[in-house]
Design an enzyme around this catalytic site. Structure first.
Site, PDB file in Angstrom:
ATOM      1  N   ASP A  29      -5.551  -1.257  15.004  1.00 12.89           N
ATOM      2  CA  ASP A  29      -6.172  -0.230  14.164  1.00 12.89           C
ATOM      3  C   ASP A  29      -5.763   1.146  14.700  1.00 12.89           C
ATOM      4  O   ASP A  29      -5.757   1.391  15.919  1.00 12.89           O
ATOM      5  CB  ASP A  29      -7.699  -0.370  14.175  1.00 12.89           C
ATOM      6  CG  ASP A  29      -8.347   0.429  13.052  1.00 12.89           C
ATOM      7  OD1 ASP A  29      -8.887  -0.194  12.122  1.00 12.89           O
ATOM      8  OD2 ASP A  29      -8.300   1.673  13.111  1.00 12.89           O
ATOM      9  N   HIS A  99      -8.930  -6.600   4.524  1.00 12.69           N
ATOM     10  CA  HIS A  99      -8.609  -6.676   5.947  1.00 12.69           C
ATOM     11  C   HIS A  99      -9.825  -7.131   6.732  1.00 12.69           C
ATOM     12  O   HIS A  99     -10.957  -6.781   6.406  1.00 12.69           O
ATOM     13  CB  HIS A  99      -8.084  -5.341   6.482  1.00 12.69           C
ATOM     14  CG  HIS A  99      -8.950  -4.168   6.140  1.00 12.69           C
ATOM     15  ND1 HIS A  99      -8.935  -3.559   4.896  1.00 12.69           N
ATOM     16  CD2 HIS A  99      -9.866  -3.482   6.868  1.00 12.69           C
ATOM     17  CE1 HIS A  99      -9.785  -2.559   4.880  1.00 12.69           C
ATOM     18  NE2 HIS A  99     -10.380  -2.493   6.058  1.00 12.69           N
ATOM     19  N   LEU A 100      -9.535  -7.886   7.767  1.00  7.35           N
ATOM     20  CA  LEU A 100     -10.563  -8.389   8.671  1.00  7.35           C
ATOM     21  C   LEU A 100     -10.441  -7.605   9.974  1.00  7.35           C
ATOM     22  O   LEU A 100      -9.383  -7.629  10.615  1.00  7.35           O
ATOM     23  CB  LEU A 100     -10.319  -9.884   8.908  1.00  7.35           C
ATOM     24  CG  LEU A 100     -11.228 -10.639   9.869  1.00  7.35           C
ATOM     25  CD1 LEU A 100     -12.652 -10.710   9.334  1.00  7.35           C
ATOM     26  CD2 LEU A 100     -10.686 -12.048  10.091  1.00  7.35           C
TER      27      LEU A 100
HETATM   28  P1  AMP Z   1     -12.190  -0.028   6.318  1.00  6.45           P
HETATM   29  O1  AMP Z   1     -13.167   1.083   6.472  1.00  6.45           O
HETATM   30  O2  AMP Z   1     -12.807  -1.384   6.575  1.00  6.45           O
HETATM   31  O3  AMP Z   1     -11.441   0.032   5.016  1.00  6.45           O
HETATM   32  O4  AMP Z   1     -11.165   0.140   7.499  1.00  6.45           O
HETATM   33  C1  AMP Z   1      -9.902   0.691   7.343  1.00  6.45           C
HETATM   34  C2  AMP Z   1      -9.306   0.752   8.728  1.00  6.45           C
HETATM   35  O5  AMP Z   1      -7.925   0.957   8.604  1.00  6.45           O
HETATM   36  C3  AMP Z   1      -9.872   1.868   9.606  1.00  6.45           C
HETATM   37  O6  AMP Z   1     -10.420   1.305  10.785  1.00  6.45           O
HETATM   38  C4  AMP Z   1      -8.636   2.725   9.886  1.00  6.45           C
HETATM   39  O7  AMP Z   1      -8.642   3.256  11.193  1.00  6.45           O
HETATM   40  C5  AMP Z   1      -7.509   1.752   9.671  1.00  6.45           C
HETATM   41  N1  AMP Z   1      -6.231   2.313   9.287  1.00  6.45           N
HETATM   42  C6  AMP Z   1      -5.997   3.193   8.284  1.00  6.45           C
HETATM   43  N2  AMP Z   1      -4.681   3.466   8.197  1.00  6.45           N
HETATM   44  C7  AMP Z   1      -4.080   2.735   9.171  1.00  6.45           C
HETATM   45  C8  AMP Z   1      -2.730   2.587   9.601  1.00  6.45           C
HETATM   46  N3  AMP Z   1      -1.713   3.244   9.001  1.00  6.45           N
HETATM   47  N4  AMP Z   1      -2.487   1.759  10.637  1.00  6.45           N
HETATM   48  C9  AMP Z   1      -3.493   1.110  11.249  1.00  6.45           C
HETATM   49  N5  AMP Z   1      -4.768   1.190  10.877  1.00  6.45           N
HETATM   50  C10 AMP Z   1      -5.068   1.994   9.868  1.00  6.45           C
END
Ligand code: AMP
Ligand code: ZN
Length: 113
Positions: A29, A99-100
């Site tokens: 992440d 995503h998990l």
């Molecule tokens: P959610 O709130 O469950 O949709 O979580 C989305 C997650 O994606 C967050 O923890 C972000 O930090 C992560 N995220 C967003 N963009 C990226 C990226 N390019 N690479 C890795 N993680 C990401």
């Protein structure tokens, strides 16, 4: 397709990938909320958990098995970890590709915020 996680899955955007196979990709992440914080995504674009169908039962189980195996490989399976799927607005979902989250390396709190 403008989906950021589809782009990670097909290599258009870089990420620190820790595991991948024909069905899923797991990567760090970008904004870790724990010492160890990974995301496990299906290569198939599913916007939210609500979009899972009976066709995806095996895929969903595979995502969980991959999370478990990563936890074992990282040495946090016995101490413990948390898996989370945020769904839609009230669930706190920010990226609309299923995503998990796999979080570990610290004591988790309950209830979550
Ligand atoms: P959610 O709130 O469950 O949709 O979580 C989305 C997650 O994606 C967050 O923890 C972000 O930090 C992560 N995220 C967003 N963009 C990226 C990226 N390019 N690479 C890795 N993680 C990401
Ligand atoms: Zn996608």
């Amino acid at each position: 397709m403008s989906c950021i996680f589809c782009k990670i899955a097909n290599g258009e955007i870089s990420a620190k990938i820790i595991y991948q196979d024909e069905r899923v990709v797991a990567f760090n992440d970008l904004s870790p909320q724990a010492p160890q914080h990974y995301l496990i995504i299906p290569r198939k674009h599913l916007a939210t958990l609500n979009d899972l169908t009976n066709e995806d039962v095996e895929l969903a189980g595979h995502m969980l098995c991959v999370a478990k195996q990563i936890a074992i490989d990282l040495g946090i399976a016995e101490t413990g970890y948390r898996t989370v799927i945020n769904c839609n607005s009230d669930g706190g979902q920010a990226v609309y590709h299923l995503h998990l989250h796999l979080l570990g390396g610290r004591q988790m709190e309950w209830p979550p915020g």
